[in-house]
Design a protein around this motif. Structure first.
Motif, short mmCIF file in Angstrom:
data_model
loop_
_atom_site.label_atom_id
_atom_site.label_comp_id
_atom_site.label_asym_id
_atom_site.label_seq_id
_atom_site.Cartn_x
_atom_site.Cartn_y
_atom_site.Cartn_z
N GLY A 121 1.08 -1.54 0.14
CA GLY A 121 -0.32 0.14 -0.01
C GLY A 121 0.73 0.91 -0.12
N VAL A 122 2.27 1.22 1.34
CA VAL A 122 2.69 1.88 0.88
C VAL A 122 3.35 2.96 -0.73
CG1 VAL A 122 5.46 3.16 1.66
CG2 VAL A 122 3.65 1.93 3.87
N LEU A 123 3.99 1.78 -1.26
CA LEU A 123 3.78 1.96 -2.87
C LEU A 123 3.76 2.56 -3.33
CD1 LEU A 123 5.97 -1.68 -3.07
CD2 LEU A 123 7.39 0.53 -2.80
N GLN A 124 1.58 2.42 -3.40
CA GLN A 124 0.95 3.31 -3.85
C GLN A 124 0.81 4.92 -3.86
OE1 GLN A 124 -0.08 1.91 -6.50
NE2 GLN A 124 1.14 0.15 -5.38
N PRO A 127 6.50 6.65 -3.68
CA PRO A 127 7.90 6.36 -4.87
C PRO A 127 8.94 5.81 -4.61
CG PRO A 127 8.10 9.04 -4.92
CD PRO A 127 6.97 8.45 -4.18
N VAL A 128 9.41 4.95 -4.02
CA VAL A 128 10.18 3.52 -2.97
C VAL A 128 10.41 2.85 -3.38
CG1 VAL A 128 10.03 5.91 -1.01
CG2 VAL A 128 8.40 3.29 -0.91
N TYR A 129 9.42 2.54 -4.84
CA TYR A 129 9.87 0.96 -4.82
C TYR A 129 11.10 0.87 -4.83
CZ TYR A 129 9.36 -3.17 -7.70
OH TYR A 129 9.02 -4.34 -8.95
N GLU A 130 12.32 1.61 -5.82
CA GLU A 130 13.97 1.05 -5.90
C GLU A 130 14.45 1.37 -4.40
OE1 GLU A 130 14.73 0.25 -8.12
OE2 GLU A 130 13.27 -0.48 -10.05
N ARG A 131 14.39 2.12 -3.14
CA ARG A 131 14.98 1.88 -2.05
C ARG A 131 14.61 1.15 -1.56
NH1 ARG A 131 14.39 8.39 -0.78
NH2 ARG A 131 16.51 7.93 -0.45
N LEU A 132 15.67 0.94 -0.11
CA LEU A 132 15.67 0.29 0.47
C LEU A 132 14.35 1.30 2.04
CD1 LEU A 132 16.80 -3.06 1.73
CD2 LEU A 132 18.57 -1.34 2.73
N VAL A 133 13.07 0.08 2.51
CA VAL A 133 12.63 0.83 3.32
C VAL A 133 12.39 0.06 4.55
CG1 VAL A 133 10.22 1.72 3.69
CG2 VAL A 133 11.45 2.84 1.33
N TYR A 291 -0.65 5.99 2.09
CA TYR A 291 -2.30 4.11 2.55
C TYR A 291 -1.08 3.25 3.03
CZ TYR A 291 -3.62 6.35 -2.09
OH TYR A 291 -4.41 7.26 -3.61
N GLY A 292 -2.18 2.35 2.97
CA GLY A 292 -1.63 1.45 4.15
C GLY A 292 -2.19 0.03 3.33
N ALA A 313 3.14 3.77 -10.51
CA ALA A 313 2.28 4.66 -11.95
C ALA A 313 1.27 5.30 -11.16
CB ALA A 313 0.79 3.87 -12.38
N ASN A 314 1.21 4.53 -9.50
CA ASN A 314 0.26 5.68 -8.31
C ASN A 314 0.98 6.29 -7.67
OD1 ASN A 314 -2.80 5.92 -7.76
ND2 ASN A 314 -1.88 5.78 -5.86
N ALA A 315 2.53 6.62 -7.54
CA ALA A 315 2.62 7.33 -6.68
C ALA A 315 3.28 8.46 -7.60
CB ALA A 315 4.27 6.32 -6.17
N ARG A 316 3.59 8.38 -9.08
CA ARG A 316 3.87 8.64 -9.34
C ARG A 316 2.64 10.51 -9.59
NH1 ARG A 316 5.95 4.92 -13.23
NH2 ARG A 316 4.19 5.22 -14.60
N TRP A 317 1.90 9.52 -10.02
CA TRP A 317 0.29 10.79 -10.31
C TRP A 317 -0.46 11.23 -9.41
CZ3 TRP A 317 -4.59 10.10 -6.97
CH2 TRP A 317 -5.44 10.60 -8.02
#
Length: 540
Positions: A121-124, A127-133, A291-292, A313-317
């Motif tokens: 949910g957070v990924l939506q 924009p942290v898909y490529e990061r170590l979170v 988001y969660g 895509a959703n994080a960009r938007w």
């Protein structure tokens, strides 16, 4: 081909503090648009059996939430239950009653699964898909900790620490020392800090859940007094200061800091718990996700049916909408979204003509990625008005190009969006213009095609002397035809010129540009008597 198919998907999060419903409209690319959000408060203590009264209230809450879905053609619905259900000795009794009375299946998920879905949910949102979170999610009955990257969970654990249970066990007794000691003991026994070090630490920390969001709002309200804050988050020192201001058992003092009556009773335990997590894991600052879990449940259902799902895509938007909201007022945002609707009809109407009629030489691919850039430009083209109305399109260009607040878009896409905002009005761009030359050849051509569509959409939307209900695009040997149906001329016109003449003066220059770029004519038809005849057509 028409616009990409949309699906309506719903999820219910049966948490320890409340039941939450989200109904969302989704596109295959990953865009997630909330349609309905509802919440039914229902505190459930972890480890306690569900009383008959609690079961009645739970079923009543679910009836209320599912009733809201009745008017909508929902394709999928999933219910997930968390800590209170996991640990209740008679959970099967309530789960069976829900199935018997409502025909709904309840999925009781583990703490690790809850963390994983929350991460999705957070990924939506960010924009942290490529990061170590590192993700921290504080609930009423448990706290989930997770380290993840590229949608994969590297390590996750669920701690038996929740703001409801800690409030009952310690805060209501005024036992701050006992609260801190217990939290530290549970965190230490989890070995999460050691696991984190083995994985090389983390690049950033994100907090989810209502507790974290309420803490963030309180810190922002207290420290910056309503001014815009570029990053929504807070530091360890800011959190520590808030804990001191809250004070144990001082509910009225807590309410004065902006917390709701319901949240005020449990926020102290949540804030102390979060502060102890900061210290145990060496966290200096945290970003917040709106988001969660419930968004994660929905996006997993969607992603399973789409192997090409775009997690960013959703994080960009959301980054576009956030930037637009920062500079734009509500009325301009509303107008921008209306213009997006017009542009979407034109964009996918042209695509349909090229796909179905067999016209050779489509000028661009007309896929969702192109429309996403066009949409972003329309939502951002007015933000320059925050600097000044004169030449605002140039200000918008500079803000978009240099702001650094559109993560997820490539540098070339950001240039394209900025140029589309720059040239949505005034002079039509020439190929040899220096700013246009910054794009590579393929993107320059794409820019001119999208620019034509944007300019026509802007004219049709902003002409206050004409409103319409539907826009369709057709093709004939003479060229393309945009037909506006349900035209209404009830709005006042401050001019002695006929309505059709006013429309022609606005549209004709843009139709010339269309022919220049598409090498075909475009006609705009208004099949209504209100415009002075059976059918009026604007053409070049």
């Amino acid at each position: 081909m028409d616009a990409p198919p949309e699906r309506l998907v719903a999820a219910i999060d049966m948490g320890s503090n409340s039941f939450k419903l989200l109904l969302a409209r989704s596109l295959p690319s990953g865009r997630l648009l909330p349609v309905i959000r509802l919440k039914e408060p229902l505190p459930l203590l972890r480890g306690a059996p569900f009383s008959e009264e609690t079961q009645i209230h739970a079923i009543s809450a679910l009836k209320t939430l599912t009733l809201a879905l009745k008017p909508h053609p929902v394709q999928s619905l999933r219910l997930v239950a968390t800590a209170a259900f996991r640990d209740s000795p008679n959970r099967s009794e309530l789960v069976a009653a829900i199935t018997a009375e409502l025909g709904l299946r309840v999925h009781v998920i583990s703490g690790e699964e809850e963390a994983r879905l929350t991460y999705l949910g957070v990924l939506q949102f960010l924009p942290v898909y490529e990061r170590l979170v590192l993700l921290v999610d504080i609930g009423g009955g448990s706290t989930e900790l997770l380290i993840g990257k590229q949608g994969k969970v590297l390590f996750a654990t669920s701690l038996e620490l929740g703001h409801l249970s800690l409030t009952e066990s310690f805060v209501k007794k005024g036992d701050l020392i006992g609260l801190r000691s217990f939290v530290r003991e549970v965190i230490g026994e989890s070995d999460f800090a050691e696991k984190s070090r083995e994985l090389g630490g983390f690049e950033m920390v994100i907090g989810s859940s209502g507790t974290v969001r309420w803490i963030g709002r309180a810190i922002a309200r207290d420290l910056i007094k309503g001014e815009f804050r570029t990053e929504w988050g807070f530091s360890r020192d800011e959190l520590g200061s808030l804990v001191e201001k809250l004070g144990i058992g001082e509910e009225e003092k807590v309410r004065a800091l902006g917390f709701s009556r319901r949240r005020a009773g449990v926020i102290f335990a949540g804030a102390v718990l979060l502060l102890e997590i900061f210290d145990a894991l060496g966290i200096k600052e945290m970003e917040i996700s709106e988001y969660g879990l419930v968004e994660g449940v929905i996006v997993e259902m969607i992603a399973k049916e789409n192997v090409d799902y775009d997690w960013s895509a959703n994080a960009r938007w959301r980054s576009v909408v956030s930037l637009a909201a920062r500079f734009d007022g509500g009325n301009r945002m509303k107008s921008a979204f209306q213009c997006v609707g017009v542009a979407k009809d034109i964009f996918y109407g042209l695509k349909k003509c090229y796909d179905l009629v067999g016209i050779s030489g489509a000028p661009i691919s007309f896929d969702e990625k192109e429309f996403e850039c066009l949409e972003a430009a329309l939502l951002l083209c007015n933000i320059g008005k925050a600097i000044g109305k004169k030449g605002y399109h140039k200000h918008s260009y500079c803000i978009i190009k240099n702001c650094g607040h559109l993560p997820g878009y490539s540098s070339e896409e950001i240039k394209l969006i900025a140029l589309l905002a720059r040239y949505h009005r005034k002079k039509f761009p020439r190929k040899e213009h220096d700013s246009v030359k910054e794009l590579h050849a393929e993107m320059r051509h794409k820019f001119r095609v999208l620019c034509v569509i944007i300019r026509i959409a802007v004219v049709l939307q902003k002409c206050q002397f004409v409103a319409f209900k539907e826009l369709e695009v057709f093709h004939s040997p003479e060229g393309f035809n945009v037909v506006l149906s349900g035209v209404n001329d009830g709005l006042s016109v401050s001019s002695d010129l006929p309505l059709i003449t006013l429309i022609q003066s606005e549209l004709n220059p843009e139709l010339d540009h269309f022919e220049e770029v598409f090498h075909q004519k475009l006609l705009v038809s208004f099949p209504q008597k209100v415009l002075g005849g059976e059918q009026n057509t604007v053409n070049t």
